[in-house]
Design an enzyme around this catalytic site. Structure first.
Site, PDB file in Angstrom:
ATOM      1  N   VAL A 192      87.855 -14.448 -76.416  1.00 19.06           N
ATOM      2  CA  VAL A 192      89.304 -14.501 -76.758  1.00 19.06           C
ATOM      3  C   VAL A 192      89.629 -13.210 -76.642  1.00 19.06           C
ATOM      4  O   VAL A 192      88.807 -11.658 -77.098  1.00 19.06           O
ATOM      5  CB  VAL A 192      89.571 -14.339 -78.663  1.00 19.06           C
TER       6      VAL A 192
ATOM      7  N   ALA B 129      87.305  -7.773 -77.087  1.00 22.49           N
ATOM      8  CA  ALA B 129      87.118  -9.420 -76.855  1.00 22.49           C
ATOM      9  C   ALA B 129      86.139 -10.127 -78.206  1.00 22.49           C
ATOM     10  O   ALA B 129      85.228  -8.832 -78.513  1.00 22.49           O
ATOM     11  CB  ALA B 129      86.732  -9.202 -75.373  1.00 22.49           C
ATOM     12  N   LYS B 130      85.898 -10.975 -77.981  1.00 19.76           N
ATOM     13  CA  LYS B 130      85.117 -11.296 -78.878  1.00 19.76           C
ATOM     14  C   LYS B 130      84.405 -13.156 -77.804  1.00 19.76           C
ATOM     15  O   LYS B 130      85.614 -13.913 -77.740  1.00 19.76           O
ATOM     16  CB  LYS B 130      85.070 -12.232 -80.147  1.00 19.76           C
ATOM     17  N   GLY B 131      83.573 -13.756 -78.551  1.00 18.41           N
ATOM     18  CA  GLY B 131      83.642 -15.285 -77.353  1.00 18.41           C
ATOM     19  C   GLY B 131      82.169 -15.751 -78.181  1.00 18.41           C
ATOM     20  O   GLY B 131      81.635 -15.005 -79.573  1.00 18.41           O
TER      21      GLY B 131
ATOM     22  N   ASP C 250      75.415 -10.957 -80.140  1.00 16.38           N
ATOM     23  CA  ASP C 250      75.693 -11.252 -81.457  1.00 16.38           C
ATOM     24  C   ASP C 250      75.243 -12.350 -81.966  1.00 16.38           C
ATOM     25  O   ASP C 250      73.743 -12.441 -81.034  1.00 16.38           O
ATOM     26  CB  ASP C 250      77.411 -11.836 -81.484  1.00 16.38           C
TER      27      ASP C 250
END
Ligand code: NAD
Length: 430
Positions: free
Chosen positions: A74, A119-121, A160
């Protein structure tokens, strides 16, 4: 259904949050947006992710069977620059969680003045139940499916939960193979040998130490022999404890998932780190009194550093906390319902988006070094980190004072104002 690996989901996944991260973030975002008198349209714009990618990741497992995993990326926004944010591998992750974490990254980067969006995935999988070969295949296919999203000028992943330096090396290599050149600036948190930065591993704990000292100075608490309690003894907790001790603080209690340890005369942090290295956890660590997690959080101390996980300080225990300062090493350790209780008690909370931003700041340094093709010395990394953390703390402190708000809301005001002003100057295309 021979191709469905039921065993993977036999145990119910742990509940990540009692308060979901999106609610938690929006509760604070809304207060800051109102104080800033943000236009309704801009509010909607900043709340809405710019793009959301849901991809399928089919891989052949070691058993020969094909299994399909779900992956997400995202991009919350790239108003300030390329988007930046980690990739987590977890069995219970979903798109809603990734959306919230992406927005969180936007505010964290903005507070520190980094030229990045958020952002992050994620990949919905349990990395503890996958082999290295399976993990490598998942990572490479995830990267290949997102080739048009990732890029040093576009979107830059980092480690992460459930991912690490090795995962970043695979992402970098897969991306590099496709673009036909070695492109190490496409990820941060890489191994040093691939262009990772000196000081990255310690950066989050170092940032926690720096802002904690700034807060103590503001409150006139002498640093020498001040009493510190640290919850969580992983990367962030152990390094924060070690560096605060180096500054003359006394670490009177530490904990990890196995329980808490207390010594009113101070804990030997190096010995505790060595103990964890050899025994995997703090369990059995000598010369301390065993205490519960609840007792640890409620100890009389100058500073409490929650550095374990989210939702540790709740409306039930906030009233019992006796620390003068809470320095949030973890992401989201305080539920939004606990904020007013801590505020009424006069506890100074250094919010996560400021306190633990040392990691993403040195990630930024790593990206800069990769693009320059020139590695910095550890001294340069640490000096610049210190300067940026101190400047951000002062800015947030001043803005909080101006608006007569806690530091957390001050940090959101700084972040949202910066992104909203940048948006206004850039204008809205279309
Ligand atoms: P880690 O896995 O290295 O360490 C987590 C520690 O917390 C471990 O010691 C674990 O035993 C302990 N723990 C887990 N549940 C606990 C509980 N209920 N009570 C007490 N201790 C418990 O993780 P980390 O990288 O140190 O991250 C910790 C927090 O900091 C997370 O919220 C993470 O999102 C946040 N954070 C990490 C970084 C980073 O650079 N590593 C950057 C920003 C934020």
């Amino acid at each position: 259904m021979h191709y469905k690996h039921d065993y993977r989901y036999k145990e119910p996944a742990p509940i990540i949050n009692k308060e979901n991260p999106f609610q938690s973030m929006m509760a604070r975002f809304d207060i800051a947006a109102e104080l800033l008198e943000l236009e309704e349209g801009v509010y909607e714009y900043l709340k809405t992710p710019q793009s959301q990618h849901i991809i399928s990741i089919p891989i052949q497992m070691d058993s020969g069977k094909v299994e399909v995993f779900e992956g997400y990326r995202v991009i919350h926004n790239n108003i300030l620059g390329p988007s930046k944010g980690g990739v987590r591998f977890a069995p219970d992750v979903d798109i809603e969680e990734v959306k919230a974490l992406a927005a969180w990254m936007t505010w964290k980067c903005a507070v520190l003045g980094l030229p990045f969006g958020g952002a992050k995935g994620a990949v919905k999988c349990d990395p503890t139940k996958l082999t290295m070969i399976e993990l490598e295949k998942i990572t490479r296919r995830y990267t290949a499916n997102l080739l048009d999203v990732f890029g040093p000028e576009n979107d830059i992943p980092a480690p992460d939960m459930g991912t690490n330096e090795q995962t970043m090396a695979w992402i970098m290599d897969t991306y590099s193979m496709h673009v036909r050149r070695t492109e190490n600036a496409v990820v941060t948190g890489k191994p040093l040998i691939l262009g990772g930065s000196l000081g990255r591993r310690e950066a989050t704990g170092r940032g926690v130490m720096i802002v904690t000292l700034s807060a103590m100075q503001q409150l006139g608490i002498p640093i020498q022999n001040s009493k510190i309690v640290v919850q969580g003894f992983g990367n962030v907790g152990s390094i924060s404890a070690q560096l605060l001790k180096e500054q003359g603080c006394t670490i009177i209690a530490i904990s990890d998932i196995s329980g808490g340890h207390y010594n009113k005369n101070g804990i030997n942090i190096e010995a505790a780190m060595e103990w964890v290295k050899n025994n995997k956890s703090l369990e059995g660590f000598p010369e301390t009194e065993n205490i519960t997690q609840e007792e640890l959080l409620e100890l009389e101390c100058d500073v409490l550093v929650p550095a374990a996980k989210e939702d540790q300080i709740t409306e039930d225990n906030a009233g019992k906390i006796k620390a003068k300062i809470i320095s949030e090493g973890a992401n989201g350790p305080t539920m939004s319902s606990a904020d007013p209780i801590l505020n009424d008690k006069g506890i100074l909370v250094i919010p996560d988006i400021l306190a633990n931003a040392g990691g993403v700041t040195v990630s930024y340094f790593e990206w800069v070094q990769n693009r320059l093709g020139f590695a910095w010395t550890l001294n340069r990394v640490n000096t610049r980190l210190e300067r940026m953390m101190k400047e951000s703390f002062s800015l947030v402190f001043d803005v909080s004072k101006k608006y007569n708000q806690p530091l957390r809301i001050g940090a959101y005001i700084v972040a949202i104002d910066k992104v909203a002003k940048t948006l206004k100057i850039r204008g809205i295309y279309g």
